[in-house]
Motif scaffolding. Sequence first.
Motif, PDB file in Angstrom:
ATOM      1  N   LYS B 312       0.821  -1.214   0.000  1.00  0.00           N
ATOM      2  CA  LYS B 312       0.000   0.000   0.000  1.00  0.00           C
ATOM      3  C   LYS B 312       0.852   1.260   0.000  1.00  0.00           C
ATOM      4  O   LYS B 312       0.483   2.276  -0.583  1.00  0.00           O
ATOM      5  CB  LYS B 312      -0.887   0.019   1.258  1.00  0.00           C
ATOM      6  CG  LYS B 312      -2.001  -1.003   1.244  1.00  0.00           C
ATOM      7  CD  LYS B 312      -3.082  -0.567   0.294  1.00  0.00           C
ATOM      8  CE  LYS B 312      -4.302  -1.477   0.417  1.00  0.00           C
ATOM      9  NZ  LYS B 312      -5.277  -1.175  -0.620  1.00  0.00           N
ATOM     10  N   GLU B 313       1.980   1.187   0.713  1.00  0.00           N
ATOM     11  CA  GLU B 313       2.725   2.425   0.923  1.00  0.00           C
ATOM     12  C   GLU B 313       4.173   2.090   1.218  1.00  0.00           C
ATOM     13  O   GLU B 313       4.464   1.061   1.840  1.00  0.00           O
ATOM     14  CB  GLU B 313       2.122   3.179   2.137  1.00  0.00           C
ATOM     15  CG  GLU B 313       2.465   4.634   2.197  1.00  0.00           C
ATOM     16  CD  GLU B 313       1.793   5.327   3.380  1.00  0.00           C
ATOM     17  OE1 GLU B 313       2.155   6.457   3.663  1.00  0.00           O
ATOM     18  OE2 GLU B 313       0.918   4.699   4.032  1.00  0.00           O
ATOM     19  N   PHE B 314       5.053   2.965   0.767  1.00  0.00           N
ATOM     20  CA  PHE B 314       6.473   2.798   1.056  1.00  0.00           C
ATOM     21  C   PHE B 314       6.926   4.023   1.843  1.00  0.00           C
ATOM     22  O   PHE B 314       6.763   5.161   1.390  1.00  0.00           O
ATOM     23  CB  PHE B 314       7.245   2.664  -0.271  1.00  0.00           C
ATOM     24  CG  PHE B 314       8.733   2.803  -0.120  1.00  0.00           C
ATOM     25  CD1 PHE B 314       9.402   2.174   0.933  1.00  0.00           C
ATOM     26  CD2 PHE B 314       9.478   3.549  -1.032  1.00  0.00           C
ATOM     27  CE1 PHE B 314      10.778   2.301   1.057  1.00  0.00           C
ATOM     28  CE2 PHE B 314      10.853   3.676  -0.896  1.00  0.00           C
ATOM     29  CZ  PHE B 314      11.505   3.044   0.158  1.00  0.00           C
ATOM     30  N   ILE B 315       7.463   3.796   2.994  1.00  0.00           N
ATOM     31  CA  ILE B 315       7.911   4.924   3.815  1.00  0.00           C
ATOM     32  C   ILE B 315       9.420   4.816   3.986  1.00  0.00           C
ATOM     33  O   ILE B 315       9.919   3.863   4.585  1.00  0.00           O
ATOM     34  CB  ILE B 315       7.216   4.920   5.197  1.00  0.00           C
ATOM     35  CG1 ILE B 315       5.698   4.944   4.993  1.00  0.00           C
ATOM     36  CG2 ILE B 315       7.644   6.120   6.017  1.00  0.00           C
ATOM     37  CD1 ILE B 315       4.952   4.185   6.032  1.00  0.00           C
ATOM     38  N   TYR B 316      10.095   5.808   3.453  1.00  0.00           N
ATOM     39  CA  TYR B 316      11.562   5.804   3.515  1.00  0.00           C
ATOM     40  C   TYR B 316      11.994   6.503   4.791  1.00  0.00           C
ATOM     41  O   TYR B 316      11.646   7.661   5.020  1.00  0.00           O
ATOM     42  CB  TYR B 316      12.110   6.528   2.290  1.00  0.00           C
ATOM     43  CG  TYR B 316      13.613   6.595   2.251  1.00  0.00           C
ATOM     44  CD1 TYR B 316      14.345   5.492   1.820  1.00  0.00           C
ATOM     45  CD2 TYR B 316      14.299   7.733   2.658  1.00  0.00           C
ATOM     46  CE1 TYR B 316      15.731   5.543   1.784  1.00  0.00           C
ATOM     47  CE2 TYR B 316      15.678   7.788   2.628  1.00  0.00           C
ATOM     48  CZ  TYR B 316      16.389   6.685   2.190  1.00  0.00           C
ATOM     49  OH  TYR B 316      17.761   6.730   2.169  1.00  0.00           O
ATOM     50  N   ARG B 324       3.762  -0.436   4.211  1.00  0.00           N
ATOM     51  CA  ARG B 324       2.429  -0.753   4.748  1.00  0.00           C
ATOM     52  C   ARG B 324       1.751  -1.678   3.753  1.00  0.00           C
ATOM     53  O   ARG B 324       1.666  -1.369   2.560  1.00  0.00           O
ATOM     54  CB  ARG B 324       1.615   0.523   4.942  1.00  0.00           C
ATOM     55  CG  ARG B 324       0.318   0.302   5.696  1.00  0.00           C
ATOM     56  CD  ARG B 324      -0.254   1.626   6.182  1.00  0.00           C
ATOM     57  NE  ARG B 324      -0.630   2.495   5.057  1.00  0.00           N
ATOM     58  CZ  ARG B 324      -1.767   2.349   4.379  1.00  0.00           C
ATOM     59  NH1 ARG B 324      -2.631   1.401   4.702  1.00  0.00           N
ATOM     60  NH2 ARG B 324      -2.044   3.164   3.366  1.00  0.00           N
ATOM     61  N   LEU B 325       1.309  -2.815   4.257  1.00  0.00           N
ATOM     62  CA  LEU B 325       0.720  -3.816   3.383  1.00  0.00           C
ATOM     63  C   LEU B 325      -0.732  -4.056   3.752  1.00  0.00           C
ATOM     64  O   LEU B 325      -1.162  -3.721   4.852  1.00  0.00           O
ATOM     65  CB  LEU B 325       1.460  -5.150   3.520  1.00  0.00           C
ATOM     66  CG  LEU B 325       2.988  -5.141   3.474  1.00  0.00           C
ATOM     67  CD1 LEU B 325       3.509  -6.558   3.647  1.00  0.00           C
ATOM     68  CD2 LEU B 325       3.480  -4.542   2.173  1.00  0.00           C
ATOM     69  N   SER B 326      -1.436  -4.663   2.803  1.00  0.00           N
ATOM     70  CA  SER B 326      -2.778  -5.153   3.118  1.00  0.00           C
ATOM     71  C   SER B 326      -2.700  -6.669   3.131  1.00  0.00           C
ATOM     72  O   SER B 326      -2.402  -7.288   2.111  1.00  0.00           O
ATOM     73  CB  SER B 326      -3.753  -4.642   2.061  1.00  0.00           C
ATOM     74  OG  SER B 326      -5.011  -5.240   2.270  1.00  0.00           O
ATOM     75  N   ILE B 334       2.428  -3.758   8.915  1.00  0.00           N
ATOM     76  CA  ILE B 334       3.690  -3.053   8.685  1.00  0.00           C
ATOM     77  C   ILE B 334       4.829  -4.066   8.580  1.00  0.00           C
ATOM     78  O   ILE B 334       4.895  -5.020   9.366  1.00  0.00           O
ATOM     79  CB  ILE B 334       3.987  -2.100   9.858  1.00  0.00           C
ATOM     80  CG1 ILE B 334       2.837  -1.108  10.078  1.00  0.00           C
ATOM     81  CG2 ILE B 334       5.300  -1.364   9.633  1.00  0.00           C
ATOM     82  CD1 ILE B 334       2.669  -0.098   8.986  1.00  0.00           C
ATOM     83  N   VAL B 335       5.698  -3.862   7.618  1.00  0.00           N
ATOM     84  CA  VAL B 335       6.936  -4.645   7.595  1.00  0.00           C
ATOM     85  C   VAL B 335       8.099  -3.668   7.477  1.00  0.00           C
ATOM     86  O   VAL B 335       7.943  -2.555   6.986  1.00  0.00           O
ATOM     87  CB  VAL B 335       6.961  -5.671   6.429  1.00  0.00           C
ATOM     88  CG1 VAL B 335       5.862  -6.696   6.593  1.00  0.00           C
ATOM     89  CG2 VAL B 335       6.852  -4.978   5.089  1.00  0.00           C
ATOM     90  N   LYS B 336       9.261  -4.129   7.940  1.00  0.00           N
ATOM     91  CA  LYS B 336      10.437  -3.267   7.948  1.00  0.00           C
ATOM     92  C   LYS B 336      11.620  -4.037   7.421  1.00  0.00           C
ATOM     93  O   LYS B 336      11.714  -5.248   7.610  1.00  0.00           O
ATOM     94  CB  LYS B 336      10.795  -2.891   9.397  1.00  0.00           C
ATOM     95  CG  LYS B 336       9.980  -1.844  10.036  1.00  0.00           C
ATOM     96  CD  LYS B 336      10.600  -1.543  11.388  1.00  0.00           C
ATOM     97  CE  LYS B 336       9.611  -0.890  12.312  1.00  0.00           C
ATOM     98  NZ  LYS B 336      10.115  -0.831  13.676  1.00  0.00           N
ATOM     99  N   LEU B 346       9.983  -2.476  -2.354  1.00  0.00           N
ATOM    100  CA  LEU B 346       8.676  -2.793  -2.940  1.00  0.00           C
ATOM    101  C   LEU B 346       8.046  -1.514  -3.439  1.00  0.00           C
ATOM    102  O   LEU B 346       8.320  -0.425  -2.925  1.00  0.00           O
ATOM    103  CB  LEU B 346       7.783  -3.428  -1.878  1.00  0.00           C
ATOM    104  CG  LEU B 346       8.366  -4.655  -1.162  1.00  0.00           C
ATOM    105  CD1 LEU B 346       7.446  -5.083  -0.037  1.00  0.00           C
ATOM    106  CD2 LEU B 346       8.549  -5.805  -2.149  1.00  0.00           C
ATOM    107  N   THR B 347       7.196  -1.639  -4.433  1.00  0.00           N
ATOM    108  CA  THR B 347       6.500  -0.445  -4.906  1.00  0.00           C
ATOM    109  C   THR B 347       5.014  -0.619  -4.648  1.00  0.00           C
ATOM    110  O   THR B 347       4.480  -1.729  -4.752  1.00  0.00           O
ATOM    111  CB  THR B 347       6.726  -0.233  -6.408  1.00  0.00           C
ATOM    112  OG1 THR B 347       6.574  -1.486  -7.066  1.00  0.00           O
ATOM    113  CG2 THR B 347       8.101   0.329  -6.693  1.00  0.00           C
TER     114      THR B 347
END
Lengths: 424, 366
Positions: B312-316, B324-326, B334-336, B346-347
């Motif tokens: 869903k989202e990539f936070i740098y 952030r995944l669904s 959340i994965v890190k 990931l995009t």
Amino acid sequence: MSDTTQNGPMLAADGTTLKRSLARSLRREKTRALLLISPLLFFVFLSFIVPIVSMLFRSVENSIVQDTLPETVVALQSWDAQSGELPDEDVYAAFVRDMLVAIDEKTHTRLGSRLNYEETGMSSMFRRSGRQIKRLDPVEDAPFKDKLIEIHDGWGEVQTWAVIKTHSVQYTDGYFLNAIDMQRTVDGPAVQPENKQILIQLFWRTLQMSLIITGFCILLGYPVAWILANLPMRTANLLMILVLLPFWTSLLVRTSAWKVMLQQQGVINDVLVWLGMVDDAARLIIINNQIGTIIAMTHILLPFMILPMYSVMQTIPPTYLRAAKSLGASNWTAFWRVYFPQSVPGIGAGSILVFILAIGYYITPEIVGGTKGVFISNRIAYHISSSLNWGLAAALGTILLAAVLILYWAYDKIVGIDNVKLGG
Amino acid sequence: MSDTTVDGAFVQFDRVQKSYDGETLVVKDLNLALPRGEFLTMLGPSGSGKTTCLMMLAGFETATHGDILLDGQPINNIPPHKRGIGMVFQNYALFPHMTVAENLSFPLEVRKMGKSDREAKVKRALDMVQMGAFGGRRPAQLSGGQQQRIALARALVFEPELVLMDEPLGALDKQLREHMQFEITRLAHELGITTVYVTHDQTEALTMSDRVAVFDDGRIQQLAPPDQLYEEPTNSFVAQFIGENNTLEGVISKISGDTCVVRLDNGDEIDAKPINVSAVGDRTKVSIRPERVEFNKDRLNPDAHLLKAEVKEFIYMGDIFRFRLSVAGNDDFIVKTRNAPDAVRLTPGQTIDIGWLAQDCRALDA
Ligand SMILES: Nc1ncnc2c1ncn2[C@@H]1O[C@H](COP(=O)(O)OP(=O)(O)OP(=O)(O)O)[C@@H](O)[C@H]1O
Ligand SMILES: [Mg+2]
């Protein structure tokens, strides 16, 4: 300096002009604020400043002798009061001329009353002589010396003329001397005869009783304020109403209630007799004396002690006491070393309020004080409304004002006035 | 005395309950034993009863039920000032009318210590918190951090064996707080004092303590050293409360020894470690830390259950990447991963497989 910079062409847009325009805008704001409060200022000035200044003036002002007997005063200048001899004929002649004018304007009786403060009997002497002097002719009936002495013995006494001469000055310290049980004589200030010395004693009594009342207010008010500050809000508000309740009743009613309570046949004595603590034949005398005044005034002034104390105590968080205890202080030590010092500003504010109110109190001592329990203000009231000696009343008032200011100053020196908190 | 007394415990709460209003229990059945010299933190959300526990220990509140023992002796009837417990209050409670030195000397004075001894101890305590030059000041003339240090010095100056601190760093900024955390733990260990520390800041709890007691709803939810608390939470409250956590809900479909299979609500199955579930059919919340989720294709174990996830989202974040995944209906998964040369980026919009080691995924109470 600012002038030179102002003239410099470089500095046209610098701090100087900024300062000026700031000052201008501030001035405009200040003027507007001043205009808004001007009715109040005017009212304060009229109702507060003017009477005080007029009172201060009245306590030294003394032009009545000079105004009523102008020629006599001039003629008396060459007379030596200490010589023990009566003034010459020209003084008597001048006196008759002055009196004829005064009688015409009916001012001689006022002069009589004024001089009567200094020498008893002068009032009636002026009144009675006035009727006969009126019939004299200032030219044909001369010489007057013997005629006047015939009219009233007083005119043949050196003391009479000495009094007139001593009090013929425009401004006098005579009222102030009177206020501290002294008088002005030809020989300068002297102590009043013993039977007339009451005022210093009255000042002392006023001070002492005010201090005692303040002390009792502290003792009674502190625990009440403490309880108020430490109860839950709702209960505290309820109790607060009880503290404020007296304010909703007229002072006169409350004082009269004390009269009912304290009488020898009153509630307190009845209860004590009923309990057997006091013999019926030896009922306590707790009214019309100092005890009565102290009891009633302590009660009446108590809220003025409780309120400032309460507002200070409310701001002392309970964690301080807990902290003190966690550090090993017993309940008493925690209170005395930690809580009490922080509540002192409240005690200070309450004490100043109560003391200053007490020192000028009038109604309560008047009603329950009898003769022994009255304050200096009762004496002032007497001189204003009964004896009409306003000069003396003004002098007494001025001394009272000065005493309060001095005490306030001393308090500031000892405790520090910024240690006083009236509100949180 | 009670039969549940723990031998060698310095401080012990024994089945303690507390109610303020007679209707609700603020503290329900508190059992806690501290050995001498331990630094224990009480951590929990607001209103969970931490301060209440501290106040009971200090003697400002009485336990409605149960015993509090200090060095084996019940202290329920000892007044606060005789307990000899140092305390740092949340707002410091430095006496405003006394100078710093007078504040510190106060506990010594009430212990009737001689003047020269007092001065020596006050000086030593001030030096200990690096405030030697401030003895003559009033508390109001100090900054928040300085006041905090004075409060600490005052609580320690009379050499108590037990010190209680109620959110002592709550009012400080982050940097100062970190510095003071270090100072407090250093002092506590150097002086060998037993400390009970209250906070609702979990980082503070994790970095400072020997053990952390997580409070919720008037109970200790878990009492464990910081690493264990983070890695092995024993119930879903603790898992959620400490650190970042992903939750998936489902039902146990298979259970054998220390692994189990959980059928998620959307029908997918995952491997987990059963913690407080016991039987097939139990509802469970599984908890997994973001950094333990594997999404690098090369490292996924093909034999284990895998889940499909949509990015869903990539936070740098510089040192790490956060995604952030669904996953199985949870949009906040959340994965890190560490920003390493071989890190996968990931995009958003991409669909991937994710998986984990069964022991990192804990099946907890629902
Ligand atoms: N003096 C009191 N009277 C009545 N209830 C109280 C009192 N003190 C605390 N409580 C209640 O007890 C519960 C626990 O309060 P406590 O102060 O122990 O919480 P806490 O864990 O310290 O919270 P915080 O992190 O916000 O400080 C709260 O619900 C609170 O409302
Ligand atoms: Mg708290």
